[in-house]
Write an enzyme that holds these catalytic residues in place. Structure first.
Site, mmCIF file in Angstrom:
data_model
loop_
_atom_site.group_PDB
_atom_site.id
_atom_site.type_symbol
_atom_site.label_atom_id
_atom_site.label_comp_id
_atom_site.label_asym_id
_atom_site.label_seq_id
_atom_site.Cartn_x
_atom_site.Cartn_y
_atom_site.Cartn_z
ATOM 1 C CG HIS A 192 -25.835 12.712 3.844
ATOM 2 N ND1 HIS A 192 -26.013 12.365 5.166
ATOM 3 C CD2 HIS A 192 -24.854 13.649 3.839
ATOM 4 C CE1 HIS A 192 -25.197 13.072 5.921
ATOM 5 N NE2 HIS A 192 -24.470 13.854 5.136
ATOM 6 C CB ALA A 236 -7.747 26.902 -8.678
ATOM 7 C CB THR A 245 -17.768 14.014 -11.309
ATOM 8 O OG1 THR A 245 -17.488 14.133 -12.713
ATOM 9 C CG2 THR A 245 -18.241 15.362 -10.781
#
Length: 204
Positions: free
Chosen positions: A122, A169, A174
């Site tokens: 966003h 896990a 990134t």
């Protein structure tokens, strides 16, 4: 100028088309799209299975493809509203995964449970306006052949994970992960790499 271009160039037609495809104020396609458009527009290979309790927020203006003998398990959510979602052959999308395009998943992939792959962010630059009205930006996620991603991992927009990788896990990925690597952590970092000369996994 074709019909698609006419709709895109005319704001009123664009809004009307959008309204006719999506339920207002939601990201979900209308029932007629699910029943009469998506089955003929999107590609599903032989033996491919989408479990009945999967949420398929799939629209016809972007691609959704599920390769041969691939499975999307129950309680997952697939959304191609802002980018293609393409899954290769013999890949398994585990329980409760969320996949928001643009995402390309290769062949022979294993995604465990509760994984999020989101090619969407966003926009938030204008502090005088709510974030949800500022639009979105996208960057494609690519998961290359043979990779396994463990439960509760998150892969962020723009990341490529190479071939035959293991993502532990709970990892938050990134940055790109090179092929034949084991990565873990928040943010994920490479812990091991496969050495093709010694034919062994070695510490990075």
């Amino acid at each position: 100028m074709g019909l698609k271009e006419k709709i895109k160039s005319n704001e009123s037609l664009k809004k009307l088309a959008h309204w006719s495809i999506l339920i207002p104020k939601q990201t979900r396609p209308r029932l007629w799209i699910k029943l009469f458009v998506n089955p003929f527009y999107h590609k599903k290979g032989k033996g491919a299975i989408v479990r009945p309790r999967t949420r398929m927020d799939v629209v016809p203006w972007n691609k959704f493809e599920l390769g041969e003998d691939s499975t999307i398990e129950d309680f997952s959510a697939i959304n191609n509203g802002v980018g293609d979602v393409i899954v290769g052959d013999r890949s398994k999308i585990g329980l409760s995964n969320t996949i928001i395009g643009p995402v390309t998943i290769g062949n022979n992939i294993r995604l465990a449970q509760n994984i999020t792959l989101s090619g969407l962010n966003h926009n938030y630059e204008d502090v005088s306006r709510p974030i949800h009205v500022q639009g979105v930006s996208t960057a494609a996620i690519t998961i290359e052949d043979g990779t396994w991603i463990g439960a509760n991992a998150v892969v962020l927009a723009g990341v490529t994970i190479g071939k035959n990788c293991v993502i532990a896990a709970g990892s938050i990925v990134t940055k790109n992960i090179p092929s034949y690597s084991v990565a873990a952590g928040n943010p994920a970092r490479v812990l091991k790499k496969y050495n093709h000369e010694t034919k062994a996994w070695e510490k990075a």
